[in-house]
Design a protein around this motif. Sequence first.
Motif, PDB file in Angstrom:
ATOM      1  N   GLU A   5      50.035  13.337  17.855  1.00 16.79           N
ATOM      2  CA  GLU A   5      50.163  14.482  16.950  1.00 16.79           C
ATOM      3  C   GLU A   5      48.823  14.755  16.288  1.00 16.79           C
ATOM      4  OE1 GLU A   5      52.430  13.305  13.380  1.00 16.79           O
ATOM      5  OE2 GLU A   5      52.376  11.265  14.178  1.00 16.79           O
ATOM      6  N   PRO A   6      48.645  15.978  15.733  1.00 21.91           N
ATOM      7  CA  PRO A   6      47.372  16.285  15.088  1.00 21.91           C
ATOM      8  C   PRO A   6      47.153  15.460  13.825  1.00 21.91           C
ATOM      9  CG  PRO A   6      48.884  18.175  14.996  1.00 21.91           C
ATOM     10  CD  PRO A   6      49.581  17.103  15.762  1.00 21.91           C
ATOM     11  N   GLN A  15      43.416  17.822  17.261  1.00 21.94           N
ATOM     12  CA  GLN A  15      44.595  17.759  18.127  1.00 21.94           C
ATOM     13  C   GLN A  15      44.573  16.473  18.955  1.00 21.94           C
ATOM     14  OE1 GLN A  15      47.077  19.994  17.908  1.00 21.94           O
ATOM     15  NE2 GLN A  15      45.878  20.989  16.292  1.00 21.94           N
ATOM     16  N   GLU A  35      41.649  15.150  21.151  1.00 22.15           N
ATOM     17  CA  GLU A  35      40.399  15.807  20.770  1.00 22.15           C
ATOM     18  C   GLU A  35      39.569  14.950  19.821  1.00 22.15           C
ATOM     19  OE1 GLU A  35      41.146  19.762  19.367  1.00 22.15           O
ATOM     20  OE2 GLU A  35      41.679  20.457  21.381  1.00 22.15           O
TER      21      GLU A  35
END
Length: 504
Positions: A128-129, A154, A157
Amino acid sequence: MLTRGAIFGLGLLVLAACGDDAASPGDGGKAATGSTSASTSSSGGAGGAGGMEPFVPLPEVEGLSVLEDLSPDPHVLEVSLFARASTAEIVTGSTTDVLTYNDLLPGPMLHARVGDRIVVHFTNQLAEPTTIHWHGLRISDQMDGSPLIQNPVQPGESFTYDFVVPDAGTFWYHTHLHQIEQFERGLYGAIVVHEKDAPAFSRERIFVGDDVRLTAANQIAPFQTSGPDIGMGRVGNRLLMNGKEHPAKITIPRGAIERWRFVLATNSLAFDARVTGADVRVIATDGGLLPAPFVLDRINVAPGQRYDLEVRPRADADEITLEALILQLDENDQVVEVPFPLIQATVEGEVTTPEPIYPAITLPATDVEAPLIDWRLAGGVVDGEVQFTINGVPAFVGEGHEHVLLNTFQPNVPVKVRIKSDVSPRHPFHIHGQFFQILERAGQPVNEPGLRDTVHVQGAESVTVLSYFENPGRWMVHCHISEHSENGMMADIQVGEPTANHQH
Ligand code: C2O
Ligand code: CU
């Protein structure tokens, strides 16, 4: 409104600490923090302090792992940090599924000296972000990890946080997204920033306290979406010290003068802390060293706050204990104070320690004319859901939510903020990117010296603080109980001119 039953859970009233007994401030050195001109030099990337001074290695701090510094420049701390699901041995002999930075609970300690540049190459390996907030560091709002400014990182990322640390002190970092779960599951760590002319101790230690609610199988208990957990904030059933079930066990020689840095990373639990078997002075608060150390029988510690203690074993003591005095209901529903040892030190061996020399510190003046504004903290039930507000307005982060601008301040102009809790829950209230000093509780002057970024506002109480709002930018202000902030008790303030530099 919240009912009394809903908000008076277990262990939740904490007595205010008080006392004075100022001791000598020491001498020498230069002001390290808090001068009103000390606003940040950081805009995320200017180089380290560099300069002519010979390089002095940082004093060692025991208790938590530090990361490998990838930068050859002694004024730059460059590290790789990742967040991911992992396991921890919170309870000896058993494995708990947690979320961690670099597979460690707490996350690795970041260790730097004031003026250093810190570069954190962060990768989100969660499902999850997330974002990372550097709690207490007066850096650029662009690097602050506030989801109001930074687009969340994200899954898969990366983001590089890059800033210069403007103040010395004990700080910490933590997730600032979906905090109710991400933070309780383990996404936090400590930051130690040493003074340029740091006082020398026989040893420095870092202690990060937390509580967590475990099931019988030692797993993080399910999260509730209503009831006392939301009203009061979730309280755990295990106390942790540096990620392990309490107490931490250490040894300390007679004649030692140690610096204990204490971070409270609980979600909601606050308590009075007391040390037995040692002479103890408070030498630093959230914003770094005090002008004069002071002696207290007990210190009230709330989520997000830090205290540095100078600890000297008493001549006749064999053991030193740091206890949390936690209020609980006994079988007759009476509130009783129960001591839980968080640190147990065995006194062993003997050393001689020169007196630490504290740098001279001047805090911004508080006896100044300053306008007074009010932030009223409240909560109630709206459409069957508990909702928290500041000045009557709830705010949320995420898609479709407007930012709520509470106030605009001129940089370096003192303002008094009276923070009042209209209902009984306590609110450890945090202002991002700024320091303040506590002036009054319930209209009466108090002696709670030092720079703070988090103040414990007790139920139905008002606390007046004074800040110079030295650090321009757009900043969050919120209760540090995740269930309160994420259910509305957050807002933004603007310091100085708005810039159009938000990522969204
Ligand atoms: Cu430690 Cu916005 O918080
Ligand atoms: Cu709160």
